[in-house]
Design a protein around this motif. Structure first.
Motif, PDB file in Angstrom:
ATOM      1  N   UNK A  16       0.845  -1.171   0.000  1.00  0.00           N
ATOM      2  CA  UNK A  16       0.000   0.000   0.000  1.00  0.00           C
ATOM      3  C   UNK A  16       0.896   1.243   0.000  1.00  0.00           C
ATOM      4  N   UNK A  17       0.558   2.191  -0.827  1.00  0.00           N
ATOM      5  CA  UNK A  17       1.336   3.417  -0.936  1.00  0.00           C
ATOM      6  C   UNK A  17       0.884   4.435   0.098  1.00  0.00           C
ATOM      7  N   UNK A  18       1.829   5.270   0.520  1.00  0.00           N
ATOM      8  CA  UNK A  18       1.502   6.342   1.460  1.00  0.00           C
ATOM      9  C   UNK A  18       2.522   7.461   1.321  1.00  0.00           C
ATOM     10  N   UNK A  19       2.153   8.616   1.815  1.00  0.00           N
ATOM     11  CA  UNK A  19       3.055   9.751   1.926  1.00  0.00           C
ATOM     12  C   UNK A  19       3.185  10.099   3.395  1.00  0.00           C
ATOM     13  N   UNK A  20       4.367  10.539   3.786  1.00  0.00           N
ATOM     14  CA  UNK A  20       4.542  11.057   5.137  1.00  0.00           C
ATOM     15  C   UNK A  20       4.398  12.566   5.075  1.00  0.00           C
ATOM     16  N   UNK A  21       3.482  13.079   5.881  1.00  0.00           N
ATOM     17  CA  UNK A  21       3.147  14.497   5.874  1.00  0.00           C
ATOM     18  C   UNK A  21       3.369  15.037   7.281  1.00  0.00           C
ATOM     19  N   UNK A  22       3.731  16.308   7.382  1.00  0.00           N
ATOM     20  CA  UNK A  22       3.915  16.950   8.680  1.00  0.00           C
ATOM     21  C   UNK A  22       2.627  17.663   9.063  1.00  0.00           C
ATOM     22  N   UNK A  23       2.148  17.400  10.265  1.00  0.00           N
ATOM     23  CA  UNK A  23       0.928  18.020  10.777  1.00  0.00           C
ATOM     24  C   UNK A  23       1.178  19.515  10.971  1.00  0.00           C
ATOM     25  N   UNK A  24       0.229  20.322  10.532  1.00  0.00           N
ATOM     26  CA  UNK A  24       0.397  21.772  10.640  1.00  0.00           C
ATOM     27  C   UNK A  24       0.185  22.270  12.071  1.00  0.00           C
ATOM     28  N   UNK A  25      -0.424  21.456  12.930  1.00  0.00           N
ATOM     29  CA  UNK A  25      -0.675  21.877  14.305  1.00  0.00           C
ATOM     30  C   UNK A  25       0.420  21.421  15.264  1.00  0.00           C
ATOM     31  N   UNK A  26       0.672  20.112  15.298  1.00  0.00           N
ATOM     32  CA  UNK A  26       1.619  19.580  16.290  1.00  0.00           C
ATOM     33  C   UNK A  26       3.013  19.331  15.720  1.00  0.00           C
ATOM     34  N   UNK A  27       3.195  19.480  14.403  1.00  0.00           N
ATOM     35  CA  UNK A  27       4.480  19.325  13.713  1.00  0.00           C
ATOM     36  C   UNK A  27       5.043  17.909  13.762  1.00  0.00           C
ATOM     37  N   UNK A  28       4.191  16.911  14.014  1.00  0.00           N
ATOM     38  CA  UNK A  28       4.602  15.511  13.979  1.00  0.00           C
ATOM     39  C   UNK A  28       4.321  14.932  12.597  1.00  0.00           C
ATOM     40  N   UNK A  29       5.098  13.911  12.226  1.00  0.00           N
ATOM     41  CA  UNK A  29       4.870  13.245  10.952  1.00  0.00           C
ATOM     42  C   UNK A  29       3.750  12.225  11.106  1.00  0.00           C
ATOM     43  N   UNK A  30       2.922  12.120  10.069  1.00  0.00           N
ATOM     44  CA  UNK A  30       1.919  11.083  10.015  1.00  0.00           C
ATOM     45  C   UNK A  30       1.784  10.624   8.579  1.00  0.00           C
ATOM     46  N   UNK A  31       1.170   9.472   8.395  1.00  0.00           N
ATOM     47  CA  UNK A  31       1.067   8.880   7.069  1.00  0.00           C
ATOM     48  C   UNK A  31      -0.317   9.115   6.475  1.00  0.00           C
ATOM     49  N   UNK A  32      -0.320   9.424   5.182  1.00  0.00           N
ATOM     50  CA  UNK A  32      -1.549   9.558   4.418  1.00  0.00           C
ATOM     51  C   UNK A  32      -1.555   8.394   3.430  1.00  0.00           C
ATOM     52  N   UNK A  33      -2.509   7.479   3.603  1.00  0.00           N
ATOM     53  CA  UNK A  33      -2.530   6.251   2.822  1.00  0.00           C
ATOM     54  C   UNK A  33      -3.342   6.392   1.547  1.00  0.00           C
ATOM     55  N   UNK A  34      -2.923   5.626   0.554  1.00  0.00           N
ATOM     56  CA  UNK A  34      -3.601   5.612  -0.738  1.00  0.00           C
ATOM     57  C   UNK A  34      -5.053   5.183  -0.568  1.00  0.00           C
ATOM     58  N   UNK A  35      -5.936   5.874  -1.274  1.00  0.00           N
ATOM     59  CA  UNK A  35      -7.353   5.563  -1.209  1.00  0.00           C
ATOM     60  C   UNK A  35      -8.131   6.459  -0.274  1.00  0.00           C
ATOM     61  N   UNK A  36      -7.440   7.248   0.550  1.00  0.00           N
ATOM     62  CA  UNK A  36      -8.139   8.147   1.462  1.00  0.00           C
ATOM     63  C   UNK A  36      -8.375   9.503   0.802  1.00  0.00           C
ATOM     64  N   UNK A  37      -9.263  10.269   1.383  1.00  0.00           N
ATOM     65  CA  UNK A  37      -9.558  11.607   0.872  1.00  0.00           C
ATOM     66  C   UNK A  37      -8.326  12.506   0.965  1.00  0.00           C
TER      67      UNK A  37
END
Length: 57
Positions: free
Chosen positions: A1-22
């Motif tokens: 499954x593909x994903x991107x790691x994105x930085x949260x604009x509020x807490x500045x932590x990294x989280x993953x955005x998975x393929x198929x999500x909005x």
């Protein structure tokens, strides 16, 4: 499954955005530049709901 790691604009932590999500689709389209993790998104949403009902009373 593909994903991107994105930085949260509020807490500045990294989280993953998975393929198929909005969020993944919005990231690929480039239409949204601000992303928040699930925890921050939930906190902001709950604060907005509380303030909405507080103003109604």
């Amino acid at each position: 499954m593909f994903y991107y790691e994105v930085i949260c604009s509020s807490c500045k932590n990294k989280f993953r955005v998975y393929e198929g999500s909005l969020r993944y689709r919005l990231l690929k389209e480039g239409s949204n530049k601000i992303f928040r993790c699930e925890d921050c998104n939930h906190k902001i949403r709950m604060d907005a709901i509380k303030n909405f009902f507080r103003d109604r009373l």
